[in-house]
Design a protein around this motif. Structure first.
Motif, PDB file in Angstrom:
ATOM      1  N   LYS A  45       8.596 -12.222   0.891  1.00  0.00           N
ATOM      2  CA  LYS A  45       8.830 -13.604   1.273  1.00  0.00           C
ATOM      3  C   LYS A  45       8.729 -13.834   2.785  1.00  0.00           C
ATOM      4  N   GLU A  46       9.212 -12.913   3.555  1.00  0.00           N
ATOM      5  CA  GLU A  46       9.279 -13.134   4.995  1.00  0.00           C
ATOM      6  C   GLU A  46       8.063 -12.512   5.694  1.00  0.00           C
ATOM      7  N   ASN A  47       8.067 -12.607   7.039  1.00  0.00           N
ATOM      8  CA  ASN A  47       7.043 -11.924   7.811  1.00  0.00           C
ATOM      9  C   ASN A  47       7.314 -10.425   7.802  1.00  0.00           C
ATOM     10  N   LEU A  48       6.360  -9.660   8.286  1.00  0.00           N
ATOM     11  CA  LEU A  48       6.399  -8.215   8.134  1.00  0.00           C
ATOM     12  C   LEU A  48       6.478  -7.529   9.497  1.00  0.00           C
ATOM     13  N   ALA A  49       7.358  -6.544   9.612  1.00  0.00           N
ATOM     14  CA  ALA A  49       7.463  -5.736  10.833  1.00  0.00           C
ATOM     15  C   ALA A  49       7.457  -4.267  10.453  1.00  0.00           C
ATOM     16  N   THR A  50       6.745  -3.465  11.230  1.00  0.00           N
ATOM     17  CA  THR A  50       6.676  -2.036  10.970  1.00  0.00           C
ATOM     18  C   THR A  50       6.504  -1.312  12.294  1.00  0.00           C
ATOM     19  N   THR A  51       6.346  -0.004  12.230  1.00  0.00           N
ATOM     20  CA  THR A  51       6.236   0.833  13.422  1.00  0.00           C
ATOM     21  C   THR A  51       4.868   1.486  13.474  1.00  0.00           C
ATOM     22  N   TYR A  52       4.308   1.552  14.661  1.00  0.00           N
ATOM     23  CA  TYR A  52       2.997   2.183  14.847  1.00  0.00           C
ATOM     24  C   TYR A  52       3.019   3.614  14.307  1.00  0.00           C
ATOM     25  N   GLY A  53       1.951   3.974  13.599  1.00  0.00           N
ATOM     26  CA  GLY A  53       1.834   5.318  13.053  1.00  0.00           C
ATOM     27  C   GLY A  53       2.175   5.399  11.578  1.00  0.00           C
ATOM     28  N   LYS A  54       2.852   4.377  11.050  1.00  0.00           N
ATOM     29  CA  LYS A  54       3.227   4.390   9.640  1.00  0.00           C
ATOM     30  C   LYS A  54       2.122   3.803   8.770  1.00  0.00           C
ATOM     31  N   ILE A  81     -12.016  -7.732  -2.757  1.00  0.00           N
ATOM     32  CA  ILE A  81     -12.091  -7.317  -4.159  1.00  0.00           C
ATOM     33  C   ILE A  81     -12.671  -8.449  -4.997  1.00  0.00           C
ATOM     34  N   ALA A  82     -13.708  -8.149  -5.772  1.00  0.00           N
ATOM     35  CA  ALA A  82     -14.228  -9.080  -6.769  1.00  0.00           C
ATOM     36  C   ALA A  82     -13.463  -8.859  -8.069  1.00  0.00           C
ATOM     37  N   GLN A  83     -13.089  -9.947  -8.741  1.00  0.00           N
ATOM     38  CA  GLN A  83     -12.315  -9.878  -9.980  1.00  0.00           C
ATOM     39  C   GLN A  83     -11.037  -9.058  -9.785  1.00  0.00           C
ATOM     40  N   PRO A  84     -10.170  -9.479  -8.885  1.00  0.00           N
ATOM     41  CA  PRO A  84      -8.933  -8.715  -8.627  1.00  0.00           C
ATOM     42  C   PRO A  84      -7.982  -8.752  -9.819  1.00  0.00           C
ATOM     43  N   LYS A  85      -7.148  -7.734  -9.914  1.00  0.00           N
ATOM     44  CA  LYS A  85      -6.105  -7.702 -10.936  1.00  0.00           C
ATOM     45  C   LYS A  85      -4.951  -8.602 -10.509  1.00  0.00           C
ATOM     46  N   LYS A  86      -4.023  -8.857 -11.418  1.00  0.00           N
ATOM     47  CA  LYS A  86      -2.908  -9.752 -11.123  1.00  0.00           C
ATOM     48  C   LYS A  86      -2.037  -9.203  -9.999  1.00  0.00           C
ATOM     49  N   LYS A  87      -1.985  -7.890  -9.881  1.00  0.00           N
ATOM     50  CA  LYS A  87      -1.231  -7.262  -8.799  1.00  0.00           C
ATOM     51  C   LYS A  87      -2.116  -6.242  -8.094  1.00  0.00           C
ATOM     52  N   GLU A  88      -2.255  -6.412  -6.812  1.00  0.00           N
ATOM     53  CA  GLU A  88      -3.013  -5.472  -5.992  1.00  0.00           C
ATOM     54  C   GLU A  88      -2.114  -4.985  -4.852  1.00  0.00           C
ATOM     55  N   ILE A  89      -2.429  -3.822  -4.313  1.00  0.00           N
ATOM     56  CA  ILE A  89      -1.683  -3.282  -3.178  1.00  0.00           C
ATOM     57  C   ILE A  89      -2.675  -2.810  -2.120  1.00  0.00           C
ATOM     58  N   TYR A  90      -2.454  -3.259  -0.893  1.00  0.00           N
ATOM     59  CA  TYR A  90      -3.254  -2.773   0.227  1.00  0.00           C
ATOM     60  C   TYR A  90      -2.387  -1.862   1.079  1.00  0.00           C
ATOM     61  N   PHE A  91      -2.877  -0.652   1.326  1.00  0.00           N
ATOM     62  CA  PHE A  91      -2.143   0.303   2.154  1.00  0.00           C
ATOM     63  C   PHE A  91      -2.676   0.227   3.585  1.00  0.00           C
ATOM     64  N   LEU A  92      -1.812  -0.264   4.480  1.00  0.00           N
ATOM     65  CA  LEU A  92      -2.191  -0.462   5.871  1.00  0.00           C
ATOM     66  C   LEU A  92      -1.804   0.753   6.700  1.00  0.00           C
ATOM     67  N   ASP A  93      -2.811   1.392   7.277  1.00  0.00           N
ATOM     68  CA  ASP A  93      -2.572   2.482   8.226  1.00  0.00           C
ATOM     69  C   ASP A  93      -2.463   1.847   9.609  1.00  0.00           C
ATOM     70  N   THR A  94      -1.265   1.790  10.152  1.00  0.00           N
ATOM     71  CA  THR A  94      -1.056   1.084  11.420  1.00  0.00           C
ATOM     72  C   THR A  94      -1.728   1.775  12.600  1.00  0.00           C
ATOM     73  N   LYS A  95      -2.180   3.007  12.410  1.00  0.00           N
ATOM     74  CA  LYS A  95      -2.911   3.671  13.494  1.00  0.00           C
ATOM     75  C   LYS A  95      -4.262   3.015  13.746  1.00  0.00           C
ATOM     76  N   SER A  96      -4.688   2.161  12.817  1.00  0.00           N
ATOM     77  CA  SER A  96      -5.942   1.431  12.994  1.00  0.00           C
ATOM     78  C   SER A  96      -5.766   0.246  13.940  1.00  0.00           C
ATOM     79  N   PHE A  97      -4.527  -0.054  14.305  1.00  0.00           N
ATOM     80  CA  PHE A  97      -4.229  -1.180  15.181  1.00  0.00           C
ATOM     81  C   PHE A  97      -3.293  -0.726  16.302  1.00  0.00           C
TER      82      PHE A  97
END
Length: 366
Positions: A45-54, A81-97
């Motif tokens: 629901k809210e905005n997202l905060a995390t730590t670099y490297g995670k 994604i074409a034809q996405p499923k009802k639930k998808e998960i994206y894994f963000l590697d924060t080392k890319s940013f």
């Protein structure tokens, strides 16, 4: 026949129902619209905060009729994604940013080509807890207490200073300074000093090759002087405010009073890249006068007695220097701490402040 009194009641009820329909219709339409927008939602629901490297999981909820899903971070497509499923998960590697603030933008199209979007803010904090360093005071030198210090730097063993003009009386200047006297250097008929008119508020300075660069606060002008003659060679333009300036020998590095540092091409003043300065607690704003020392950026934090030590690749704060003892010894009737200069000739660091009567040689205690 209908009783006139009943007819009157019927008319009143029709009018009341009409008003109710008119009142409720926008609500139902709004609910329907909100429901439609739920074709694209984040699983939090809210905005997202995390730590670099995670690496973190970003859950996404998608309606069944969706035909395409796109996730962007700071205008870069990270998932499609074409034809996405009802639930998808994206894994963000924060080392890319780098540490900083980003916009998460989720876009979903349905079979009819309608586009639904939802956005959240993402903040990546530094994974480093800043060390606490202190200062040991060494020799002191005279400093002109009329100087509202905005820029301070050494070049080939010689000190240069730039000042601002809070009273709007034309006191902004840039000068080569005699360390022993605190006054502008004179050689024959040449005085190494340039005064700005009252419409210009001088800010930080840096030197590359035979050119001295001086920012202005709100004029969006950078003045470039010939280091030998101290004559104005050219002017460069930029957008926004100018505060501190330093150089790594190839690029100019500029602060604007926020947590942002901007790397500039010294020939064109075009932006090469930007850097957001973050600690493990969040952004570090009010970055002011800058100095580049042994691969690190030192920045006065405006209105405080602290200096931030910043790595120039990711913008992480590796240390905070408490200069409280320097302020107590040198401020006098002056104002805030501002001014860091590294003399590469003797490898010593010098610091002062706005309207201070003294400039100090300092050693950093880690």
């Amino acid at each position: 026949t209908i009783d006139p009194r009943q007819m009157k009641k019927i008319i009143i009820w029709v009018l009341v129902l009409g008003l109710l329909v008119g009142f409720l219709a926008p609500i139902f339409n709004s609910s329907s619209s909100e429901s439609a927008n739920q074709a694209a939602t984040f699983g939090f629901k809210e905005n997202l905060a995390t730590t670099y490297g995670k690496t973190i999981a970003i859950p996404l909820k998608v309606a069944e009729e969706s035909s395409k899903l796109v996730l962007k971070i700071a205008d870069s497509v990270v998932l499609q994604i074409a034809q996405p499923k009802k639930k998808e998960i994206y894994f963000l590697d924060t080392k890319s940013f780098k540490p900083g603030a980003y916009l998460l933008d989720l876009q979903v199209s349905d079979a009819d080509g309608n586009l639904y979007t939802e956005q959240r803010n993402l903040r990546i904090l530094s994974d480093i807890k800043p060390e606490r360093w202190s200062l040991q005071l060494g020799a002191s030198y005279p400093h002109d207490s009329k100087n509202y210090t905005q820029g301070l730097t050494f070049w080939k063993g010689e000190l240069y200073e730039a000042t601002g003009d809070p009273n709007q009386n034309g006191s902004s200047m840039v000068s080569k300074i005699n360390l022993s006297t605190g006054q502008p250097v004179k050689e024959g008929a040449l005085t190494y000093k340039q005064q700005l008119d009252a419409s210009k508020f001088g800010e930080g300075i840096a030197i590359i090759g035979d050119e001295l660069f001086q920012l202005t606060w709100k004029n969006q002008q950078c003045f470039v002087y010939d280091l030998k003659t101290f004559q104005l060679k050219r002017e460069l333009a930029y957008t926004g405010e100018g505060w501190g300036l330093c150089s790594d020998g190839k690029q100019l590095i500029m602060s604007d009073g926020t947590e942002r540092l901007t790397f500039k091409d010294p020939k064109t003043f075009q932006t090469l890249r930007t850097l957001e300065v973050y600690s493990d607690q969040g952004p570090l704003p009010q970055l002011n006068e800058l100095e580049y020392i042994d691969g690190l950026i030192y920045a006065n934090i405006y209105t405080t007695n602290f200096v931030a030590v910043i790595e120039p690749t990711l913008g992480r704060v590796i240390a905070l220097i408490d200069a409280g003892n320097l302020v107590a010894a040198g401020k006098g009737n002056g104002e805030v701490l501002n001014g860091i200069a590294f003399n590469a000739t003797n490898r010593k660091i010098y610091m002062t402040g706005k309207y201070w009567p003294q400039l100090f040689e300092v050693n950093i205690i880690k």
